[in-house]
Design a protein around this motif. Structure first.
Motif, PDB file in Angstrom:
ATOM      1  N   VAL A 173       4.368  36.349 -38.331  1.00  0.00           N
ATOM      2  CA  VAL A 173       5.549  36.854 -39.025  1.00  0.00           C
ATOM      3  C   VAL A 173       5.915  38.230 -38.466  1.00  0.00           C
ATOM      4  CG1 VAL A 173       6.452  37.657 -41.246  1.00  0.00           C
ATOM      5  CG2 VAL A 173       5.050  35.581 -41.131  1.00  0.00           C
ATOM      6  N   GLY A 174       7.211  38.438 -38.229  1.00  0.00           N
ATOM      7  CA  GLY A 174       7.670  39.737 -37.750  1.00  0.00           C
ATOM      8  C   GLY A 174       8.407  39.628 -36.439  1.00  0.00           C
ATOM      9  N   ALA A 175       8.868  40.777 -35.956  1.00  0.00           N
ATOM     10  CA  ALA A 175       9.601  40.825 -34.691  1.00  0.00           C
ATOM     11  C   ALA A 175       8.718  41.463 -33.627  1.00  0.00           C
ATOM     12  CB  ALA A 175      10.905  41.576 -34.872  1.00  0.00           C
ATOM     13  N   SER A 176       8.803  42.788 -33.440  1.00  0.00           N
ATOM     14  CA  SER A 176       7.987  43.438 -32.417  1.00  0.00           C
ATOM     15  C   SER A 176       6.497  43.272 -32.681  1.00  0.00           C
ATOM     16  CB  SER A 176       8.335  44.933 -32.334  1.00  0.00           C
ATOM     17  OG  SER A 176       8.063  45.583 -33.550  1.00  0.00           O
ATOM     18  N   THR A 177       6.118  43.151 -33.965  1.00  0.00           N
ATOM     19  CA  THR A 177       4.704  43.000 -34.309  1.00  0.00           C
ATOM     20  C   THR A 177       4.155  41.630 -33.926  1.00  0.00           C
ATOM     21  OG1 THR A 177       5.402  42.348 -36.528  1.00  0.00           O
ATOM     22  CG2 THR A 177       4.789  44.662 -36.195  1.00  0.00           C
ATOM     23  N   ALA A 178       5.034  40.675 -33.648  1.00  0.00           N
ATOM     24  CA  ALA A 178       4.599  39.314 -33.326  1.00  0.00           C
ATOM     25  C   ALA A 178       4.564  39.038 -31.827  1.00  0.00           C
ATOM     26  CB  ALA A 178       5.528  38.304 -34.006  1.00  0.00           C
ATOM     27  N   LEU A 179       5.037  39.966 -31.017  1.00  0.00           N
ATOM     28  CA  LEU A 179       5.150  39.720 -29.577  1.00  0.00           C
ATOM     29  C   LEU A 179       3.774  39.665 -28.920  1.00  0.00           C
ATOM     30  CD1 LEU A 179       8.169  42.116 -29.000  1.00  0.00           C
ATOM     31  CD2 LEU A 179       8.230  39.606 -29.008  1.00  0.00           C
ATOM     32  N   PRO A 180       3.547  38.691 -28.033  1.00  0.00           N
ATOM     33  CA  PRO A 180       2.199  38.461 -27.509  1.00  0.00           C
ATOM     34  C   PRO A 180       1.826  39.335 -26.316  1.00  0.00           C
ATOM     35  CG  PRO A 180       3.673  36.779 -26.672  1.00  0.00           C
ATOM     36  CD  PRO A 180       4.488  37.627 -27.629  1.00  0.00           C
ATOM     37  N   GLU A 181       0.517  39.516 -26.139  1.00  0.00           N
ATOM     38  CA  GLU A 181      -0.033  40.150 -24.948  1.00  0.00           C
ATOM     39  C   GLU A 181      -0.132  39.119 -23.825  1.00  0.00           C
ATOM     40  OE1 GLU A 181      -0.663  43.280 -24.645  1.00  0.00           O
ATOM     41  OE2 GLU A 181      -0.675  43.995 -26.732  1.00  0.00           O
ATOM     42  N   VAL A 231      20.007  48.887 -37.877  1.00  0.00           N
ATOM     43  CA  VAL A 231      19.185  48.198 -38.874  1.00  0.00           C
ATOM     44  C   VAL A 231      19.527  46.712 -38.860  1.00  0.00           C
ATOM     45  CG1 VAL A 231      18.707  47.937 -41.341  1.00  0.00           C
ATOM     46  CG2 VAL A 231      18.990  50.219 -40.366  1.00  0.00           C
ATOM     47  N   ALA A 232      18.495  45.869 -38.959  1.00  0.00           N
ATOM     48  CA  ALA A 232      18.693  44.426 -39.104  1.00  0.00           C
ATOM     49  C   ALA A 232      18.053  43.966 -40.407  1.00  0.00           C
ATOM     50  CB  ALA A 232      18.077  43.675 -37.928  1.00  0.00           C
ATOM     51  N   VAL A 233      18.830  43.273 -41.231  1.00  0.00           N
ATOM     52  CA  VAL A 233      18.320  42.694 -42.473  1.00  0.00           C
ATOM     53  C   VAL A 233      18.069  41.213 -42.203  1.00  0.00           C
ATOM     54  CG1 VAL A 233      18.782  42.253 -44.904  1.00  0.00           C
ATOM     55  CG2 VAL A 233      19.632  44.352 -43.827  1.00  0.00           C
ATOM     56  N   ILE A 234      16.807  40.806 -42.315  1.00  0.00           N
ATOM     57  CA  ILE A 234      16.384  39.462 -41.904  1.00  0.00           C
ATOM     58  C   ILE A 234      15.765  38.732 -43.086  1.00  0.00           C
ATOM     59  CG2 ILE A 234      14.917  38.151 -40.315  1.00  0.00           C
ATOM     60  CD1 ILE A 234      14.923  40.652 -38.503  1.00  0.00           C
ATOM     61  N   MET A 235      16.209  37.506 -43.319  1.00  0.00           N
ATOM     62  CA  MET A 235      15.604  36.644 -44.338  1.00  0.00           C
ATOM     63  C   MET A 235      14.945  35.461 -43.647  1.00  0.00           C
ATOM     64  SD  MET A 235      18.582  36.714 -47.273  1.00  0.00           S
ATOM     65  CE  MET A 235      19.879  36.307 -46.095  1.00  0.00           C
ATOM     66  N   ASP A 280       8.819  36.110 -51.354  1.00  0.00           N
ATOM     67  CA  ASP A 280       7.360  36.089 -51.296  1.00  0.00           C
ATOM     68  C   ASP A 280       6.785  37.423 -50.836  1.00  0.00           C
ATOM     69  OD1 ASP A 280       7.250  33.379 -52.016  1.00  0.00           O
ATOM     70  OD2 ASP A 280       7.456  32.730 -49.937  1.00  0.00           O
ATOM     71  N   ASP A 281       7.467  38.074 -49.879  1.00  0.00           N
ATOM     72  CA  ASP A 281       6.902  39.274 -49.271  1.00  0.00           C
ATOM     73  C   ASP A 281       8.005  40.042 -48.562  1.00  0.00           C
ATOM     74  OD1 ASP A 281       5.022  41.119 -48.564  1.00  0.00           O
ATOM     75  OD2 ASP A 281       3.822  39.794 -47.311  1.00  0.00           O
ATOM     76  N   PHE A 282       7.684  41.265 -48.134  1.00  0.00           N
ATOM     77  CA  PHE A 282       8.621  42.116 -47.399  1.00  0.00           C
ATOM     78  C   PHE A 282       7.872  42.853 -46.296  1.00  0.00           C
ATOM     79  CE2 PHE A 282      10.435  46.364 -46.707  1.00  0.00           C
ATOM     80  CZ  PHE A 282      11.706  46.014 -46.270  1.00  0.00           C
ATOM     81  N   VAL A 283       8.486  42.911 -45.113  1.00  0.00           N
ATOM     82  CA  VAL A 283       7.897  43.609 -43.964  1.00  0.00           C
ATOM     83  C   VAL A 283       8.973  44.481 -43.333  1.00  0.00           C
ATOM     84  CG1 VAL A 283       6.821  43.359 -41.698  1.00  0.00           C
ATOM     85  CG2 VAL A 283       6.295  41.709 -43.501  1.00  0.00           C
ATOM     86  N   MET A 284       8.647  45.710 -42.985  1.00  0.00           N
ATOM     87  CA  MET A 284       9.553  46.581 -42.239  1.00  0.00           C
ATOM     88  C   MET A 284       8.921  46.858 -40.883  1.00  0.00           C
ATOM     89  SD  MET A 284      11.244  50.245 -43.335  1.00  0.00           S
ATOM     90  CE  MET A 284       9.744  51.210 -43.201  1.00  0.00           C
ATOM     91  N   ALA A 285       9.636  46.536 -39.808  1.00  0.00           N
ATOM     92  CA  ALA A 285       9.056  46.689 -38.475  1.00  0.00           C
ATOM     93  C   ALA A 285      10.152  46.962 -37.459  1.00  0.00           C
ATOM     94  CB  ALA A 285       8.288  45.431 -38.071  1.00  0.00           C
ATOM     95  N   PRO A 286       9.868  47.736 -36.408  1.00  0.00           N
ATOM     96  CA  PRO A 286      10.847  47.972 -35.348  1.00  0.00           C
ATOM     97  C   PRO A 286      11.276  46.665 -34.687  1.00  0.00           C
ATOM     98  CG  PRO A 286       9.060  49.551 -35.198  1.00  0.00           C
ATOM     99  CD  PRO A 286       8.638  48.515 -36.209  1.00  0.00           C
ATOM    100  N   GLY A 287      12.551  46.589 -34.355  1.00  0.00           N
ATOM    101  CA  GLY A 287      13.085  45.398 -33.709  1.00  0.00           C
ATOM    102  C   GLY A 287      14.339  45.731 -32.913  1.00  0.00           C
ATOM    103  N   VAL A 305      12.563  42.784 -43.195  1.00  0.00           N
ATOM    104  CA  VAL A 305      12.330  41.344 -43.234  1.00  0.00           C
ATOM    105  C   VAL A 305      11.850  40.916 -44.619  1.00  0.00           C
ATOM    106  CG1 VAL A 305      11.147  39.398 -42.144  1.00  0.00           C
ATOM    107  CG2 VAL A 305      11.652  41.462 -40.801  1.00  0.00           C
ATOM    108  N   GLY A 306      12.592  40.013 -45.240  1.00  0.00           N
ATOM    109  CA  GLY A 306      12.185  39.436 -46.516  1.00  0.00           C
ATOM    110  C   GLY A 306      11.824  37.974 -46.341  1.00  0.00           C
ATOM    111  N   LEU A 307      10.666  37.577 -46.874  1.00  0.00           N
ATOM    112  CA  LEU A 307      10.220  36.195 -46.803  1.00  0.00           C
ATOM    113  C   LEU A 307      10.408  35.529 -48.157  1.00  0.00           C
ATOM    114  CD1 LEU A 307       8.270  38.028 -44.836  1.00  0.00           C
ATOM    115  CD2 LEU A 307       7.223  35.818 -44.399  1.00  0.00           C
ATOM    116  N   ALA A 308      10.923  34.296 -48.148  1.00  0.00           N
ATOM    117  CA  ALA A 308      11.234  33.607 -49.394  1.00  0.00           C
ATOM    118  C   ALA A 308      11.036  32.101 -49.214  1.00  0.00           C
ATOM    119  CB  ALA A 308      12.673  33.899 -49.810  1.00  0.00           C
ATOM    120  N   PRO A 309      10.921  31.352 -50.326  1.00  0.00           N
ATOM    121  CA  PRO A 309      10.769  29.902 -50.210  1.00  0.00           C
ATOM    122  C   PRO A 309      11.927  29.238 -49.482  1.00  0.00           C
ATOM    123  CG  PRO A 309      10.246  30.640 -52.434  1.00  0.00           C
ATOM    124  CD  PRO A 309      10.842  31.818 -51.716  1.00  0.00           C
ATOM    125  N   ALA A 310      13.140  29.764 -49.707  1.00  0.00           N
ATOM    126  CA  ALA A 310      14.337  29.212 -49.061  1.00  0.00           C
ATOM    127  C   ALA A 310      15.340  30.328 -48.850  1.00  0.00           C
ATOM    128  CB  ALA A 310      14.952  28.110 -49.917  1.00  0.00           C
TER     129      ALA A 310
END
Length: 302
Positions: free
Chosen positions: A281-289, A94-98, A32-39, A16-21
């Motif tokens: 921000v994120g996929a599996s890391t963002a899922l709620p309890e 693998v999923a490449v996400i912007m 802005d940032d980069f995150v690698m997480a299971p999804g 996952v790459g985060l950017a202004p646009a």
């Protein structure tokens, strides 16, 4: 007793790459940032269902690479039964996400090991038949989706198809579906009709007995062959990333239906799950309890 939920689907490593646009074709954007997480939609929905309180089993395939090790470990750490997950020699999906600063995203998926998830075993079919709810998506081979839905129908298991991403459906597949979850693009791909047209929802209900149409920030719409057609508003929350919101929604919906909730109420509870998810921000890391879903649901702030 927690409802027994089986999820048959994909597992991917999300880059996952985060950017202004979001970049336009041929454009390079400084992020802005980069995150690698299971999804992966299957893995995400399995984790979402487990965190929402379901006794959840995941059926799918991961690679023999380092990503596969991480994917299996993350599922197990979330409380998902991974005892039947297949390991395929080679690369995991693998999923490449912007993601831009408004929370909108663009996603490219390379299926990897997910392509090898074919030919359900007798044991996998038995697990499906013994569940309260089966949840499928469309990031694995469609013949496997169809086989899983048939096993669910044969065993008396409630079957949910989240028809994402939009793909051509094998003949007869929708005959095995009790509840169809789609967004507007996926609904149009199935019927060829805009769902907001008078004939749109009728076209879906001619194919399946119950439909949930997800409407992003506007909530969701539930309709069935008994004549109910209800808009369920979204919860008003700040949005950081919409990547896994649909998976949070669908996993929670499967649990709520498995608990025996009326589906309109189940959709509202699932809306709360999606609303908690989009604030992170994120996929599996963002899922709620479950407790987080219950708090927002109880607040009535929709």
């Amino acid at each position: 007793m927690a409802p027994r939920v089986v999820v048959a689907g994909s597992a991917n490593m999300d880059l996952v790459g985060l950017a202004p646009a979001l970049p336009r074709p041929g454009e390079t954007v400084l992020g802005d940032d980069f995150v690698m997480a299971p999804g992966g939609k299957g893995s995400n929905q399995a984790i979402a269902a487990a965190r929402a309180g379901g006794a959840t089993t995941f059926l799918g395939a991961i690679g023999s690479d380092a990503f596969g090790v991480t994917l299996g470990a993350r599922l197990a750490a979330a409380g998902v039964d991974t005892g039947r997950v297949r390991t395929s020699y080679g690369a995991s999906g693998v999923a490449v996400i912007m993601v831009d600063r408004a929370g909108e995203n663009s996603i490219l998926v390379s299926p990897g090991a997910n392509r090898t998830f074919t030919g359900l075993t007798a044991d996998e079919q038995s697990v499906i038949a013994g569940a309260d709810v089966l949840l499928c998506q469309q990031e694995i081979p469609m013949e496997t989706v169809h086989a899983a839905l048939r096993a669910g129908r044969a065993g008396g298991t409630r079957t949910i198809l989240n028809a994402a991403p939009a793909r051509d459906l094998p003949a007869g597949l929708l005959d095995e579906v009790d509840l169809l979850v789609v967004n507007e693009i996926e609904a149009r791909a199935i019927t060829g009709t805009e769902v907001h047209d008078p004939a749109g929802m009728a076209a879906l209900l001619a194919l399946v007995p119950r439909v949930v149409l997800t409407l992003s920030g506007s909530g969701a719409r539930f309709a069935d062959r008994d004549g109910r057609d209800v808009h369920v508003p979204a919860f008003a929350v700040p949005v950081a990333d919409t990547t896994a919101a649909g998976d949070a929604f669908t996993g929670a919906l499967a649990v709520a239906w498995g608990e025996g909730r009326d589906l309109v109420d189940a959709v509202r509870w699932a809306n709360a799950a999606g609303a908690v998810c989009v604030q992170r921000v994120g996929a599996s890391t963002a899922l709620p309890e479950r407790a987080e879903i219950d708090r927002l649901y109880a607040s009535g702030a929709s």
